[in-house]
Design an enzyme around this catalytic site. Structure first.
Site, PDB file in Angstrom:
ATOM      1  N   SER A 175      46.314  81.210 -53.495  1.00  0.00           N
ATOM      2  CA  SER A 175      45.686  81.860 -54.648  1.00  0.00           C
ATOM      3  C   SER A 175      45.365  83.312 -54.335  1.00  0.00           C
ATOM      4  O   SER A 175      45.156  83.693 -53.175  1.00  0.00           O
ATOM      5  CB  SER A 175      44.381  81.133 -55.005  1.00  0.00           C
ATOM      6  OG  SER A 175      43.608  81.870 -55.936  1.00  0.00           O
ATOM      7  N   TYR A 188      36.465  76.962 -52.749  1.00  0.00           N
ATOM      8  CA  TYR A 188      37.849  77.004 -53.233  1.00  0.00           C
ATOM      9  C   TYR A 188      38.641  78.101 -52.520  1.00  0.00           C
ATOM     10  O   TYR A 188      39.732  77.858 -51.996  1.00  0.00           O
ATOM     11  CB  TYR A 188      37.852  77.237 -54.743  1.00  0.00           C
ATOM     12  CG  TYR A 188      39.219  77.424 -55.358  1.00  0.00           C
ATOM     13  CD1 TYR A 188      40.018  76.330 -55.678  1.00  0.00           C
ATOM     14  CD2 TYR A 188      39.713  78.698 -55.635  1.00  0.00           C
ATOM     15  CE1 TYR A 188      41.273  76.501 -56.252  1.00  0.00           C
ATOM     16  CE2 TYR A 188      40.949  78.889 -56.206  1.00  0.00           C
ATOM     17  CZ  TYR A 188      41.730  77.782 -56.516  1.00  0.00           C
ATOM     18  OH  TYR A 188      42.979  77.964 -57.075  1.00  0.00           O
TER      19      TYR A 188
END
Length: 284
Positions: A175, A188
């Protein structure tokens, strides 16, 4: 704490159903196929919706049969299965918790048994829960996020490794948060950093066997992940507007990166990361 923390389905709205999302994400491939994955079998996690669905659709158009791994969104998974079959390819849908090593082993075995082989492993599934204060991240949430986002990649790769031959490809989804950070997504973004390191290290471990390992680091993409609990609701109307392109991306704008890394077009690439992120400049 038990060895496997149960999915946090009831704590927020995740994983979320694409069938309930408005506007609907764009998953359809934008061009005709050219058999770049003809005769291949791909196992794609989180393929029921979002980026995973778009990757499944594009891989099928390019000739691959698809194993669709997902948690519990049976309606979305059935839709993806129909999309793959409409492209003339075989599809199987396998429901279960990727944080459970035994499920990962069974899913790989079922894929090989029903589809005959395994050539491409796409570790795409992710779990995301926002917190403003690090002190509010519970041990349960921390372990759950790492189980889904990075432990599963170890489990699936371990199970898939005996079936992956020379020319096989592994593609992991990291990400943009790994590179730029995220004040609301501490656990995350930490898993995404682990995924990038995992990708680089695994690529070195498998390169002599002719297996390439790469990653894709999407920016803000319109999928169920953020609207169904992955971000505060008040932030959703502005989702993606802070990118240079001024908008969120669509799943079918990310899927071609996965295709490139899965096929022979990227034969001289391993340990690398592609960045479909709306123009955010990052290092690596």
């Amino acid at each position: 704490m038990p060895d496997v923390i149960e999915p946090m389905i009831h704590e927020d709205e995740q994983p979320g159903h694409e069938s309930e999302l408005e506007p609907k994400p764009d998953w359809e491939p934008r061009y005709d196929g050219s058999d770049r994955l003809k005769g291949k079998v791909a196992l794609i996690t989180g393929a029921d919706s979002g980026i995973g669905r778009a990757v499944a659709a594009l891989f099928a158009r390019e000739g691959a049969d698809i194993a669709i791994l997902y948690l519990c969104e049976h309606d979305d998974a059935e839709k993806t299965k129909q999309i793959v079959e409409k492209e003339g390819r075989k599809a199987i849908a396998i429901a279960g918790d990727l944080g459970d090593k035994s499920f990962c082993e069974r899913a790989v075995a079922q894929t090989v048994q029903q589809l005959g082989r395994l050539d491409i492993l796409v570790n795409n599934a992710g779990e995301q829960h926002w917190e403003k204060d690090i002190r509010d991240i519970s041990e349960e949430q921390l372990r759950r996020t790492f189980q889904t986002n990075i432990f599963s990649m170890f489990y699936l790769t371990q199970a898939a490794r005996p079936h992956l031959k020379e020319g096989a490809a592994i593609i992991n989804c990291t990400s943009v948060t790994m590179y730029k950070g995220s004040e609301l997504l501490l656990d995350y973004s930490a898993t995404k950093g682990a995924i990038t390191a995992f990708t680089r290290s695994l690529s070195q471990a498998l390169v002599e066997d002719g297996i390439r390992v790469n990653a894709v680091a999407p920016g803000p993409i319109w999928t169920p992940l953020n609207p169904f609990g992955g971000q505060p609701k008040e932030k959703i109307p502005e989702f993606g507007k802070d990118t240079p392109m001024g908008r969120a991306g669509q799943p079918n704008e990310v899927a071609p990166s996965f295709l490139f890394l899965a096929c022979e077009d990227s034969s001289y690439m391993t340990g690398q990361t592609l960045h479909p992120n709306g123009g955010v400049v990052v290092n690596g």
